[in-house]
Structures are given as C-alpha cells and as structure tokens.
Design a protein around this motif. Sequence first.
Motif, PDB file in Angstrom:
ATOM      1  N   ILE A  63       0.836  -1.066  -0.081  1.00 10.10           N
ATOM      2  CA  ILE A  63      -0.085   0.149  -0.047  1.00 10.10           C
ATOM      3  C   ILE A  63       1.003   1.328   0.112  1.00 10.10           C
ATOM      4  O   ILE A  63       0.709   2.094  -0.508  1.00 10.10           O
ATOM      5  N   THR A  64       1.973   1.265   1.089  1.00 13.08           N
ATOM      6  CA  THR A  64       2.833   2.211   0.768  1.00 13.08           C
ATOM      7  C   THR A  64       3.411   2.761  -0.574  1.00 13.08           C
ATOM      8  O   THR A  64       3.715   3.817  -0.942  1.00 13.08           O
ATOM      9  N   LEU A  65       3.876   1.447  -1.148  1.00  6.96           N
ATOM     10  CA  LEU A  65       4.695   1.619  -2.485  1.00  6.96           C
ATOM     11  C   LEU A  65       3.486   2.197  -3.655  1.00  6.96           C
ATOM     12  O   LEU A  65       3.871   3.060  -4.529  1.00  6.96           O
ATOM     13  N   VAL A  66       2.106   1.713  -3.634  1.00  5.79           N
ATOM     14  CA  VAL A  66       1.393   2.137  -4.467  1.00  5.79           C
ATOM     15  C   VAL A  66       0.828   3.782  -4.141  1.00  5.79           C
ATOM     16  O   VAL A  66       0.792   4.430  -5.113  1.00  5.79           O
ATOM     17  N   ASP A  67       0.831   4.038  -2.771  1.00  9.52           N
ATOM     18  CA  ASP A  67       0.491   5.429  -2.437  1.00  9.52           C
ATOM     19  C   ASP A  67       1.849   6.332  -3.236  1.00  9.52           C
ATOM     20  O   ASP A  67       1.604   7.341  -3.746  1.00  9.52           O
ATOM     21  N   SER A  68       3.103   5.931  -2.815  1.00 11.96           N
ATOM     22  CA  SER A  68       4.078   6.567  -3.285  1.00 11.96           C
ATOM     23  C   SER A  68       4.206   6.828  -4.937  1.00 11.96           C
ATOM     24  O   SER A  68       4.568   8.000  -5.274  1.00 11.96           O
ATOM     25  N   VAL A  69       3.796   5.709  -5.578  1.00 14.69           N
ATOM     26  CA  VAL A  69       3.891   5.768  -6.858  1.00 14.69           C
ATOM     27  C   VAL A  69       2.741   6.769  -7.495  1.00 14.69           C
ATOM     28  O   VAL A  69       2.687   7.561  -8.610  1.00 14.69           O
ATOM     29  N   ALA A  70       1.548   6.591  -6.906  1.00 12.79           N
ATOM     30  CA  ALA A  70       0.389   7.663  -7.405  1.00 12.79           C
ATOM     31  C   ALA A  70       0.622   8.931  -6.935  1.00 12.79           C
ATOM     32  O   ALA A  70       0.244   9.840  -7.593  1.00 12.79           O
ATOM     33  N   LEU A  71       1.332   9.225  -5.783  1.00 13.91           N
ATOM     34  CA  LEU A  71       1.670  10.827  -5.570  1.00 13.91           C
ATOM     35  C   LEU A  71       2.599  11.066  -6.281  1.00 13.91           C
ATOM     36  O   LEU A  71       2.418  12.400  -6.934  1.00 13.91           O
ATOM     37  N   ALA A  72       3.761  10.446  -6.828  1.00  9.15           N
ATOM     38  CA  ALA A  72       4.706  10.947  -7.663  1.00  9.15           C
ATOM     39  C   ALA A  72       4.041  11.082  -8.994  1.00  9.15           C
ATOM     40  O   ALA A  72       4.346  12.209  -9.932  1.00  9.15           O
ATOM     41  N   ALA A  73       3.332  10.217  -9.402  1.00  3.20           N
ATOM     42  CA  ALA A  73       2.388  10.400 -10.867  1.00  3.20           C
ATOM     43  C   ALA A  73       1.483  11.968 -10.956  1.00  3.20           C
ATOM     44  O   ALA A  73       1.624  12.278 -12.101  1.00  3.20           O
ATOM     45  N   ILE A  74       0.762  11.837  -9.767  1.00  2.00           N
ATOM     46  CA  ILE A  74       0.113  13.221  -9.669  1.00  2.00           C
ATOM     47  C   ILE A  74       1.033  14.517  -9.645  1.00  2.00           C
ATOM     48  O   ILE A  74       0.433  15.525 -10.429  1.00  2.00           O
ATOM     49  N   GLU A  75       2.022  14.248  -8.936  1.00  2.00           N
ATOM     50  CA  GLU A  75       3.052  15.378  -9.005  1.00  2.00           C
ATOM     51  C   GLU A  75       3.422  15.763 -10.390  1.00  2.00           C
ATOM     52  O   GLU A  75       3.853  16.820 -10.743  1.00  2.00           O
ATOM     53  N   PHE A  76       3.812  14.840 -11.077  1.00  2.00           N
ATOM     54  CA  PHE A  76       4.469  14.785 -12.200  1.00  2.00           C
ATOM     55  C   PHE A  76       3.451  15.330 -13.440  1.00  2.00           C
ATOM     56  O   PHE A  76       3.615  16.010 -14.288  1.00  2.00           O
ATOM     57  N   ILE A  77       1.992  14.986 -13.200  1.00  2.00           N
ATOM     58  CA  ILE A  77       1.002  15.359 -14.172  1.00  2.00           C
ATOM     59  C   ILE A  77       0.771  16.994 -13.682  1.00  2.00           C
ATOM     60  O   ILE A  77       0.449  17.408 -14.846  1.00  2.00           O
ATOM     61  N   ILE A  78       0.590  17.200 -12.590  1.00  3.30           N
ATOM     62  CA  ILE A  78       0.037  18.506 -12.234  1.00  3.30           C
ATOM     63  C   ILE A  78       1.331  19.824 -12.444  1.00  3.30           C
ATOM     64  O   ILE A  78       1.221  20.711 -12.980  1.00  3.30           O
ATOM     65  N   GLY A  79       2.703  19.089 -12.097  1.00  4.74           N
ATOM     66  CA  GLY A  79       3.467  20.244 -12.080  1.00  4.74           C
ATOM     67  C   GLY A  79       4.977  19.988 -12.396  1.00  4.74           C
ATOM     68  O   GLY A  79       5.683  20.848 -12.699  1.00  4.74           O
TER      69      GLY A  79
END
Length: 79
Positions: A63-79
């Motif tokens: 769950i921590t790994l999936v959360d980290s990847v999702a957070l990195a993907a969102i930050e990449f898309i946004i900004g």
Amino acid sequence: MADEVVKDSGKAKKKDKKERKEKKSWFKGLKTEFKKIMWTDKKTLGKQAIAVIVVSVLFCVLITLVDSVALAAIEFIIG
C-alpha cells in the motif's frame, strides 16, 4: 382498581421468572457450544500469528508503494 394492580403485579412476576429462565437456558446453550469448539494448540497458534503478522507487513509495504507511485504520478502530471 386495587385488583388490577395486584393482577398486573402477578403478571410482572411471571414475566420476570420467564425471562430469567430464558437467560439461564441461553447461557447453558452457550456453554454447550463452547465445549464443542476445537481449540488449536500453541504451536499452530504461533504459526498462524506469525503468518498474520507477515501478511500484514507485506500489505503495508504494498500500500505504501502504490501510494508513493500514485503521489509521484500526480505531482508529475500537475506540475
């Protein structure tokens, strides 16, 4: 009117006795059911506890790994 109170009092006593009898019967049945349970021995219980802990840790890591990847993907898309 006094007769009605006496009759109601008698009904209440019968109701209380019936409820107590039902509770005793229920607890007796519960005790009988607990005697039917096949409890595990300490060795099996220890193995099962270790398995639960290991699986819990693995899910936490996943769950921590999936959360980290999702957070990195969102930050990449946004900004």
